[in-house]
Design an enzyme around this catalytic site. Structure first.
Site, PDB file in Angstrom:
ATOM      1  N   ARG A  66     -35.122  58.558 -61.830  1.00  0.00           N
ATOM      2  CA  ARG A  66     -35.050  58.029 -60.473  1.00  0.00           C
ATOM      3  C   ARG A  66     -34.210  56.758 -60.468  1.00  0.00           C
ATOM      4  NH1 ARG A  66     -35.870  62.308 -58.838  1.00  0.00           N
ATOM      5  NH2 ARG A  66     -37.620  63.102 -57.627  1.00  0.00           N
ATOM      6  N   HIS A 114     -27.569  63.488 -56.774  1.00  0.00           N
ATOM      7  CA  HIS A 114     -28.893  64.040 -57.073  1.00  0.00           C
ATOM      8  C   HIS A 114     -28.860  65.577 -57.112  1.00  0.00           C
ATOM      9  CE1 HIS A 114     -33.420  62.994 -56.837  1.00  0.00           C
ATOM     10  NE2 HIS A 114     -33.239  64.109 -57.505  1.00  0.00           N
TER      11      HIS A 114
HETATM   12  N1  LIG Z   1     -32.160  64.364 -61.151  1.00  0.00           N
HETATM   13  C1  LIG Z   1     -32.825  65.450 -60.845  1.00  0.00           C
HETATM   14  O1  LIG Z   1     -32.294  66.370 -60.252  1.00  0.00           O
HETATM   15  C2  LIG Z   1     -34.273  65.569 -61.254  1.00  0.00           C
HETATM   16  C3  LIG Z   1     -34.851  66.841 -61.255  1.00  0.00           C
HETATM   17  C4  LIG Z   1     -36.178  66.971 -61.650  1.00  0.00           C
HETATM   18  C5  LIG Z   1     -36.909  65.863 -61.996  1.00  0.00           C
HETATM   19  N2  LIG Z   1     -36.322  64.619 -61.979  1.00  0.00           N
HETATM   20  C6  LIG Z   1     -37.093  63.425 -62.361  1.00  0.00           C
HETATM   21  O2  LIG Z   1     -37.563  63.593 -63.682  1.00  0.00           O
HETATM   22  C7  LIG Z   1     -38.884  63.037 -63.757  1.00  0.00           C
HETATM   23  C8  LIG Z   1     -39.615  63.580 -64.971  1.00  0.00           C
HETATM   24  O3  LIG Z   1     -39.947  64.931 -64.772  1.00  0.00           O
HETATM   25  P1  LIG Z   1     -40.945  65.703 -65.762  1.00  0.00           P
HETATM   26  O4  LIG Z   1     -41.121  67.065 -65.212  1.00  0.00           O
HETATM   27  O5  LIG Z   1     -40.494  65.558 -67.164  1.00  0.00           O
HETATM   28  O6  LIG Z   1     -42.268  64.841 -65.545  1.00  0.00           O
HETATM   29  P2  LIG Z   1     -43.592  64.771 -66.466  1.00  0.00           P
HETATM   30  O7  LIG Z   1     -43.763  66.058 -67.199  1.00  0.00           O
HETATM   31  O8  LIG Z   1     -44.669  64.273 -65.594  1.00  0.00           O
HETATM   32  O9  LIG Z   1     -43.229  63.665 -67.549  1.00  0.00           O
HETATM   33  C9  LIG Z   1     -43.143  62.328 -67.273  1.00  0.00           C
HETATM   34  C10 LIG Z   1     -43.208  61.600 -68.615  1.00  0.00           C
HETATM   35  O10 LIG Z   1     -42.930  60.208 -68.387  1.00  0.00           O
HETATM   36  C11 LIG Z   1     -43.911  59.449 -69.066  1.00  0.00           C
HETATM   37  N3  LIG Z   1     -44.121  58.198 -68.332  1.00  0.00           N
HETATM   38  C12 LIG Z   1     -44.571  58.049 -67.075  1.00  0.00           C
HETATM   39  N4  LIG Z   1     -44.638  56.759 -66.738  1.00  0.00           N
HETATM   40  C13 LIG Z   1     -44.221  56.069 -67.813  1.00  0.00           C
HETATM   41  C14 LIG Z   1     -44.053  54.693 -68.089  1.00  0.00           C
HETATM   42  N5  LIG Z   1     -44.369  53.745 -67.186  1.00  0.00           N
HETATM   43  N6  LIG Z   1     -43.603  54.341 -69.307  1.00  0.00           N
HETATM   44  C15 LIG Z   1     -43.315  55.270 -70.238  1.00  0.00           C
HETATM   45  N7  LIG Z   1     -43.450  56.599 -70.046  1.00  0.00           N
HETATM   46  C16 LIG Z   1     -43.896  57.000 -68.834  1.00  0.00           C
HETATM   47  C17 LIG Z   1     -45.155  60.289 -69.080  1.00  0.00           C
HETATM   48  O11 LIG Z   1     -45.974  59.861 -70.154  1.00  0.00           O
HETATM   49  P3  LIG Z   1     -47.568  60.238 -70.215  1.00  0.00           P
HETATM   50  O12 LIG Z   1     -47.640  61.690 -70.443  1.00  0.00           O
HETATM   51  O13 LIG Z   1     -48.054  59.438 -71.365  1.00  0.00           O
HETATM   52  O14 LIG Z   1     -48.170  59.818 -68.920  1.00  0.00           O
HETATM   53  C18 LIG Z   1     -44.583  61.697 -69.263  1.00  0.00           C
HETATM   54  O15 LIG Z   1     -44.426  62.028 -70.631  1.00  0.00           O
HETATM   55  C19 LIG Z   1     -39.486  63.416 -62.410  1.00  0.00           C
HETATM   56  O16 LIG Z   1     -40.565  62.552 -62.088  1.00  0.00           O
HETATM   57  C20 LIG Z   1     -38.317  63.228 -61.474  1.00  0.00           C
HETATM   58  O17 LIG Z   1     -38.309  61.905 -60.981  1.00  0.00           O
HETATM   59  C21 LIG Z   1     -35.012  64.464 -61.610  1.00  0.00           C
END
Ligand SMILES: NC(=O)c1ccc[n+]([C@@H]2O[C@H](COP(=O)([O-])OP(=O)(O)OC[C@H]3O[C@@H](n4cnc5c(N)ncnc54)[C@H](OP(=O)(O)O)[C@@H]3O)[C@@H](O)[C@H]2O)c1
Length: 311
Positions: free
Chosen positions: A226, A274
């Site tokens: 983000r 995005h």
């Molecule tokens: N650009 C795009 O088109 C696009 C598309 C899809 C998604 N995204 C972004 O990608 C993000 C991640 O997606 P995902 O599916 O991988 O999510 P996810 O499975 O929920 O993974 C998020 C990871 O970030 C870690 N995390 C959260 N807060 C943190 C912090 N303050 N410090 C360190 N680590 C932290 C979490 O750790 P824990 O497990 O320990 O809580 C988890 O391992 C989404 O939230 C979205 O914003 C972007």
């Protein structure tokens, strides 16, 4: 027994695909587009991008809120009744899109494409000795679903991989760091860093001047998480000072980026609107149909959002 009602309130063109998939794969479920003639008092499942306060107030039987996006930082959680779980979108189309984009950005930085493009513009034939992938350190911030999928693909190229996460993780072939104390040591060994953290209060401006300064000289930043996680002014300053070599940004803060924002014109920044991944209506509808079946059997659902953490 009433037929569980599904209401879709997002992009209408994609909604037509959702309707077709539901009709084919789950004819037993009533599926309606909003606005339309759905019996609102019977709606159990809402599929939406935004939490529309006035619509939600008319859905007394709502059981689940499915967000059409993988990130939920834009949602007004207060508008969704507290007993209604929010499910973020986890579908193969998103994973493929993010993995492709991250691979593209990392390989472009690794093989110095921005530099060669610059040289071409100057009619300059100037080879540079390439670094072997094993000598290139690539780090991923956020070892969730997407961060791990990206690392898995990058491993095939032989990069020296590392990752950072809130809770400790063990991933074969990846040097893992965790917690506040692990961030600077992780960044210090990232020639290319890919951010895949969710946008939350805890990740706001996480990549600030101090953290960017911790990256090795000549590093590249790729932001796919983000825009709010990156201090864009600090990024421009680090690029202008020659500390960082380049940045690829798929997300910004705000979106869309205002026309006068310096990021648009920065010679070492590549911007995309995005588009790393977009929820694919066909695969997403199939995932929601399966999730509804799981929910009716009383099983826990993947992608359930922790409202307090915000992801
Ligand atoms: N650009 C795009 O088109 C696009 C598309 C899809 C998604 N995204 C972004 O990608 C993000 C991640 O997606 P995902 O599916 O991988 O999510 P996810 O499975 O929920 O993974 C998020 C990871 O970030 C870690 N995390 C959260 N807060 C943190 C912090 N303050 N410090 C360190 N680590 C932290 C979490 O750790 P824990 O497990 O320990 O809580 C988890 O391992 C989404 O939230 C979205 O914003 C972007």
């Amino acid at each position: 027994v009433p037929v569980p009602g599904v209401l879709y309130h997002a992009d209408p063109v994609r909604g037509a695909v959702w309707r077709e998939v539901f009709a084919r794969r789950a004819p037993q479920l009533r599926f309606d587009l909003w606005p339309g003639d759905a019996p609102l008092e019977e709606v159990r499942y809402l599929v939406a991008w935004q939490a529309d306060r006035s619509l939600l107030a008319q859905l007394p039987a709502l059981e689940l809120f499915f967000c059409t996006g993988a990130g939920v930082d834009h949602l007004d959680f207060a508008a969704i009744p507290s007993q209604v779980p929010v499910i973020r979108m986890i579908e193969p189309g998103i994973v493929e899109g993010v993995v492709e984009y991250a691979t593209l950005a990392v390989l472009a930085a690794h093989r110095q494409w921005p530099l060669y493009l610059e040289q071409q513009r100057r009619t300059q034939w100037q080879p540079h000795v390439p670094l072997a992938a094993g000598q290139r350190r690539v780090g991923v911030l956020g070892l969730g679903l997407l961060g791990r999928a990206v690392l898995e693909r990058l491993a095939g190229f032989g990069f020296a991989l590392r990752g950072w996460n809130r809770s400790a993780r063990k991933i074969a072939g990846v040097e893992c760091f965790s917690g506040a104390a692990g961030l600077l040591p992780c960044l210090a060994g990232c020639d290319i860093v890919v951010n895949l953290l969710p946008g939350t209060a805890a990740t706001h401006k996480l990549l600030d001047a101090e953290r960017l300064a911790a990256l090795p000289r000549g590093a590249h930043v790729v932001n796919l998480g983000r825009g709010s996680s990156l201090d864009a002014r600090a990024l421009c300053a680090a690029l202008d000072a020659g500390h960082l070599a380049g940045a690829v940004l798929d997300v910004t803060d705000p979106e869309p980026l205002p026309p006068d924002d310096p990021l648009w014109q920065h010679p070492r920044v590549m911007l995309t609107p995005h588009i790393a991944a977009m929820t694919r209506p066909d695969t997403a509808a199939a995932v929601v149909i399966d999730a509804i079946a799981q929910h009716r059997r009383g099983e826990p659902l993947r992608g359930t959002v922790d409202r307090a953490r915000g992801y």
